[in-house]
Design a protein around this motif. Structure first.
Motif, short mmCIF file in Angstrom:
data_model
loop_
_atom_site.label_atom_id
_atom_site.label_comp_id
_atom_site.label_asym_id
_atom_site.label_seq_id
_atom_site.Cartn_x
_atom_site.Cartn_y
_atom_site.Cartn_z
N THR A 110 0.81 -1.22 0.00
CA THR A 110 0.00 0.00 0.00
C THR A 110 0.84 1.26 0.00
OG1 THR A 110 -0.14 -0.03 2.42
CG2 THR A 110 -1.89 -1.16 1.21
N SER A 111 2.16 1.12 -0.05
CA SER A 111 3.04 2.29 -0.02
C SER A 111 4.37 1.95 -0.66
CB SER A 111 3.27 2.74 1.43
OG SER A 111 4.02 1.76 2.12
N SER A 112 5.16 2.98 -0.94
CA SER A 112 6.49 2.74 -1.50
C SER A 112 7.38 2.04 -0.48
CB SER A 112 7.13 4.05 -1.95
OG SER A 112 7.30 4.93 -0.86
N LYS A 113 7.11 2.23 0.80
CA LYS A 113 7.87 1.52 1.84
C LYS A 113 7.64 0.02 1.71
CE LYS A 113 8.40 1.02 6.84
NZ LYS A 113 7.89 1.42 8.18
N GLY A 184 23.41 3.77 -8.49
CA GLY A 184 23.17 4.08 -7.08
C GLY A 184 22.28 5.27 -6.87
N HIS A 185 22.09 6.10 -7.91
CA HIS A 185 21.23 7.28 -7.80
C HIS A 185 19.79 6.88 -8.15
CE1 HIS A 185 24.79 9.68 -7.31
NE2 HIS A 185 25.28 9.23 -8.46
N SER A 186 18.84 7.37 -7.38
CA SER A 186 17.45 6.96 -7.60
C SER A 186 16.65 7.95 -8.44
CB SER A 186 16.75 6.76 -6.25
OG SER A 186 16.72 7.98 -5.53
N GLN A 187 17.21 9.10 -8.77
CA GLN A 187 16.46 10.09 -9.53
C GLN A 187 16.10 9.55 -10.92
OE1 GLN A 187 15.24 13.24 -8.62
NE2 GLN A 187 15.75 12.36 -6.62
N PRO A 188 14.86 9.77 -11.36
CA PRO A 188 14.44 9.22 -12.66
C PRO A 188 15.06 9.97 -13.83
CG PRO A 188 12.70 10.56 -11.72
CD PRO A 188 13.76 10.47 -10.67
N LEU A 210 -1.64 1.75 -13.16
CA LEU A 210 -0.29 1.76 -12.61
C LEU A 210 -0.35 2.65 -11.38
CD1 LEU A 210 2.82 1.10 -13.11
CD2 LEU A 210 2.94 3.44 -13.98
N VAL A 211 -0.18 2.07 -10.20
CA VAL A 211 -0.33 2.85 -8.97
C VAL A 211 0.99 3.45 -8.49
CG1 VAL A 211 -2.39 1.61 -8.23
CG2 VAL A 211 -0.16 0.77 -7.53
N ASP A 212 2.11 2.94 -9.00
CA ASP A 212 3.39 3.55 -8.64
C ASP A 212 4.48 3.01 -9.56
OD1 ASP A 212 5.24 5.14 -7.37
OD2 ASP A 212 5.04 4.18 -5.40
N HIS A 213 5.54 3.78 -9.65
CA HIS A 213 6.79 3.35 -10.29
C HIS A 213 7.88 3.72 -9.30
CE1 HIS A 213 9.81 3.74 -13.89
NE2 HIS A 213 10.19 2.87 -12.98
N TYR A 222 13.05 6.35 -5.21
CA TYR A 222 12.21 7.41 -5.77
C TYR A 222 10.86 6.80 -6.12
CZ TYR A 222 10.77 11.35 -8.73
OH TYR A 222 10.10 12.43 -9.26
N SER A 223 9.79 7.40 -5.61
CA SER A 223 8.44 6.92 -5.87
C SER A 223 7.66 7.99 -6.64
CB SER A 223 7.72 6.61 -4.56
OG SER A 223 6.32 6.51 -4.75
N PHE A 224 7.19 7.64 -7.82
CA PHE A 224 6.38 8.57 -8.61
C PHE A 224 5.07 8.89 -7.89
CE2 PHE A 224 9.43 7.41 -11.75
CZ PHE A 224 9.40 8.38 -12.75
N ALA A 225 4.50 7.89 -7.20
CA ALA A 225 3.24 8.12 -6.49
C ALA A 225 3.44 9.07 -5.32
CB ALA A 225 2.66 6.80 -6.01
N ASP A 226 4.52 8.88 -4.55
CA ASP A 226 4.77 9.74 -3.39
C ASP A 226 4.91 11.20 -3.80
OD1 ASP A 226 4.71 7.48 -1.86
OD2 ASP A 226 6.87 7.44 -1.43
N ARG A 227 5.40 11.45 -5.00
CA ARG A 227 5.59 12.82 -5.46
C ARG A 227 4.40 13.35 -6.25
NH1 ARG A 227 10.10 10.50 -4.35
NH2 ARG A 227 11.96 11.67 -3.75
N GLY A 228 3.32 12.58 -6.28
CA GLY A 228 2.10 13.04 -6.93
C GLY A 228 2.12 12.97 -8.44
N LEU A 229 3.14 12.33 -9.01
CA LEU A 229 3.28 12.33 -10.46
C LEU A 229 2.31 11.38 -11.16
CD1 LEU A 229 7.16 12.53 -10.70
CD2 LEU A 229 5.51 14.32 -11.28
N ILE A 230 1.95 10.29 -10.49
CA ILE A 230 0.98 9.37 -11.10
C ILE A 230 -0.34 10.10 -11.35
CG2 ILE A 230 -0.32 7.23 -10.82
CD1 ILE A 230 2.64 6.72 -11.24
N GLU A 231 -0.81 10.82 -10.34
CA GLU A 231 -2.06 11.57 -10.49
C GLU A 231 -1.90 12.71 -11.50
OE1 GLU A 231 -5.01 10.74 -9.32
OE2 GLU A 231 -4.01 8.95 -8.55
#
Length: 241
Positions: A110-113, A184-188, A210-213, A222-231
């Motif tokens: 239910t989360s990126s964690k 090692g860098h997580s930035q997309p 797709l609920v997250d990448h 890096y979570s696209f959902a956590d940053r609001g990008l999916i929406e």
């Protein structure tokens, strides 16, 4: 057969179900023998194993036995209230064990964690890029995790058609894309962003969102959902084909 042989206690020790279970393990016993241990005793002219076989035959196996009403079970000779309760309790324990195993085998995401707990041990530290898809049911439980592609140090190609075929194959209600960055860098990258937007739009069209990448780096993610990008991608006007 001598009447005394109907009592399992009179059998040779190496043939008694309870003693065999202890010595050889439960998996070596037949279903009738396991039932005999639950029943503890048989009926007139029947050992507990015979009674177990009778019950399995009358009810077409454990599934039928589990659904049988106590009054119906009582019609079998030798099945009194105590034996019926013992059998029902054992079958209920089996049902609860199965439910417990399924909960453990199907973690909820239910989360990126949750994604990181599931996928970081598998992807972090790889020297090449690998892309995985987490397929979820309607309760956000993991149905399957599959590798979509493996690539070079800098890229792992993902094709939307293949991505959605995997989702359809498992009747997934939702999907999560996960890949690692060997740097090692997580930035997309720009390619990561473009792919995510494409998959969001394709998933919405087929009602498999797709609920997250999640991109896994060496020390963070890096979570696209956590940053609001999916929406945000969902709200963008669709580009003409």
């Amino acid at each position: 057969m001598n009447a005394k042989r109907y009592a399992i206690r009179d059998w040779p020790e190496g043939e008694r179900p309870r003693e065999r279970l202890v010595a050889e393990g439960a998996r070596r016993l037949t279903t009738a023998e396991l039932l005999a241990i639950v029943l503890r005793s048989g009926a007139r002219g029947q050992s507990a194993v015979d009674l177990g076989r009778t019950l399995l035959g009358e009810w077409k196996g454990l599934a039928g036995l589990e659904s049988a009403e106590p009054d119906a079970l009582a019609e079998t000779m030798g099945m009194g209230p105590a034996k019926i309760a013992q059998v029902k309790a054992a079958l209920e324990l089996g049902r609860r064990l199965l439910a417990e195993v399924e909960r453990v085998a199907r973690p909820r995401v239910t989360s990126s964690k949750d994604v990181m707990e599931l996928m970081a041990p598998k992807l972090r530290g790889l020297q090449h890029e690998r892309c995985e898809v987490i397929l979820l049911n309607g309760g956000n439980e993991v149905v399957a995790v599959e590798t979509l592609s493996e690539g070079s140090l800098t890229e792992s190609p993902v094709y939307p058609r293949e991505f959605l075929q995997r989702a359809n194959r498992h009747h997934a209600a939702a999907v999560i894309l996960v890949h690692n960055h060997p740097s090692g860098h997580s930035q997309p990258s720009a390619g990561d962003r473009a792919l995510t937007e494409e998959l969001v739009l394709a998933g919405d069209l087929l009602r498999i969102p797709l609920v997250d990448h999640v991109i896994i780096g060496r020390r963070d993610h890096y979570s696209f959902a956590d940053r609001g990008l999916i929406e945000e991608y969902k709200r963008r006007p669709r580009r003409p084909a």
